[in-house]
Design an enzyme around this catalytic site. Structure first.
Site, PDB file in Angstrom:
ATOM      1  CG  ASN A  84      -1.707   1.232   1.420  1.00  0.00           C
ATOM      2  OD1 ASN A  84      -1.811   2.042   0.499  1.00  0.00           O
ATOM      3  ND2 ASN A  84      -2.290   1.403   2.597  1.00  0.00           N
ATOM      4  CD1 TRP A  85       3.740   1.224  -2.689  1.00  0.00           C
ATOM      5  CD2 TRP A  85       3.825   2.384  -4.611  1.00  0.00           C
ATOM      6  NE1 TRP A  85       4.630   0.592  -3.528  1.00  0.00           N
ATOM      7  CE2 TRP A  85       4.707   1.274  -4.713  1.00  0.00           C
ATOM      8  CE3 TRP A  85       3.703   3.248  -5.699  1.00  0.00           C
ATOM      9  CZ2 TRP A  85       5.467   1.024  -5.860  1.00  0.00           C
ATOM     10  CZ3 TRP A  85       4.462   2.995  -6.836  1.00  0.00           C
ATOM     11  CH2 TRP A  85       5.338   1.902  -6.909  1.00  0.00           C
ATOM     12  CE  LYS A  86       0.182   3.242   4.789  1.00  0.00           C
ATOM     13  NZ  LYS A  86       0.243   3.385   6.231  1.00  0.00           N
ATOM     14  CD  GLU A 106      -3.116  -2.875   7.469  1.00  0.00           C
ATOM     15  OE1 GLU A 106      -2.007  -3.081   6.963  1.00  0.00           O
ATOM     16  OE2 GLU A 106      -3.775  -1.839   7.265  1.00  0.00           O
ATOM     17  N   GLY A 108       2.981  -1.201   4.224  1.00  0.00           N
ATOM     18  CA  GLY A 108       3.011   0.210   3.848  1.00  0.00           C
ATOM     19  C   GLY A 108       4.425   0.634   3.496  1.00  0.00           C
ATOM     20  N   GLY A 109       5.126   1.207   4.476  1.00  0.00           N
ATOM     21  CA  GLY A 109       6.441   1.809   4.246  1.00  0.00           C
ATOM     22  C   GLY A 109       7.429   0.913   3.499  1.00  0.00           C
TER      23      GLY A 109
HETATM   24  C1  PEP Z   1      -0.481  -0.049   6.284  1.00  0.00           C
HETATM   25  O1  PEP Z   1      -0.703   1.138   6.323  1.00  0.00           O
HETATM   26  O2  PEP Z   1      -1.314  -0.805   5.737  1.00  0.00           O
HETATM   27  C2  PEP Z   1       0.738  -0.542   6.885  1.00  0.00           C
HETATM   28  C3  PEP Z   1       0.766  -1.785   7.275  1.00  0.00           C
HETATM   29  O3  PEP Z   1       1.768   0.350   7.024  1.00  0.00           O
HETATM   30  P1  PEP Z   1       3.255   0.014   7.577  1.00  0.00           P
HETATM   31  O4  PEP Z   1       3.694  -1.279   6.928  1.00  0.00           O
HETATM   32  O5  PEP Z   1       4.063   1.169   7.160  1.00  0.00           O
HETATM   33  O6  PEP Z   1       3.133  -0.145   9.050  1.00  0.00           O
END
Ligand code: PEP
Length: 249
Positions: free
Chosen positions: A9-11, A163, A230-231
């Site tokens: 998920n690149w947001k 999550e 995400g990141g």
């Molecule tokens: C997300 O936002 O779905 C997520 C899991 O972010 P991160 O991996 O950066 O915690």
């Protein structure tokens, strides 16, 4: 057997230059049992779909509207995602629930619209830190599952992502036992509501600070079928080892 899914998920990150990361991911050898999904910002979906065409990488949206079209400035319809080349859509991410006040019933309506258009939905659930500290985690997850997933779920149209809100982007990760408890609970609820045939085939992902360094141990937990990342999905050099760890699990 359930398929494994590594979803990124690149947001609200990425302009044209980020497509090079997608090129690197799609050039890597594919594992027959492991699907890869990247959900870039909407502005990149069309070009991202072109980059991954003829590869095993799927492209998804990060949200869609509950309506099929109309006067909804700034929003995206499910059919538009399909038209742009997406096959999946993330719905009910905690950032949407927090930033846009999305409730379970909104997520459910969006999911039905997405399914009607032929998208696979990645429906997110997760407790806040205060909910966990108050020992309400399973009640919260149970309510989100019941409220956010429409009745017509199948093993083909639904992916669930657990999550914990307090683990997203924080570097904090639940213990493996905590992840296992929630994933077993989600599996049990899916089987109870949709029957064993469907409930056993829906992939359940873990999301929240998944990194190359912790992926292998997270994927060793029962009922963890992949990750929503995400990141660490923004750079192929970080995401590829997570994909490899999932394929090896
Ligand atoms: C997300 O936002 O779905 C997520 C899991 O972010 P991160 O991996 O950066 O915690």
């Amino acid at each position: 057997m359930r398929r494994k899914l590594a979803a990124g998920n690149w947001k609200m990150n990425g302009t044209s230059a980020a497509l090079a990361e997608l090129e690197a991911l799609s050039a890597a050898p594919a594992d027959a049992n492991t699907d890869i999904l990247i959900c870039p910002p909407a502005t990149l979906i069309t070009r991202a779909a072109q980059v991954v065409s003829d590869t095993s990488v799927y492209i998804g949206g990060q949200d869609c509207h509950a309506a099929t079209s109309g006067a909804h400035t700034g929003d995206i319809a499910a059919d538009m995602l399909i038209d742009a080349g997406a096959s999946h859509v993330i719905l009910g991410h905690s950032e949407r629930r927090e930033d846009h006040g999305e409730r379970n019933e909104d997520v459910r309506t969006k999911a039905q619209t997405a399914w009607d258009s032929g998208l696979v939905t990645v429906i997110c659930v997760g407790e806040t830190l205060s909910e966990r500290e108050a020992d309400n985690t399973l009640d919260i997850i149970g309510g989100q599952l019941a409220g956010s997933i429409p009745d017509a779920a199948t093993g083909e149209n639904l992916v669930v992502a657990y999550e914990p809100v307090w683990a997203i982007g924080t570097g904090k990760v639940p213990t493996l036992a905590q992840i296992g408890d929630v994933h077993d609970f989600i599996r049990m609820r899916l089987e109870r509501r949709f029957g064993e045939g469907v409930g056993r085939t829906v992939p359940v992902l873990y999301g929240g600070s998944v990194k190359p360094t912790n992926a292998t141990e997270i994927f060793s937990v029962s009922n963890v079928d992949g990750a929503l990342v995400g990141g660490a999905s923004l750079k192929a050099a970080d995401f590829q080892p997570i994909i490899d760890a999932l394929a090896a699990s």
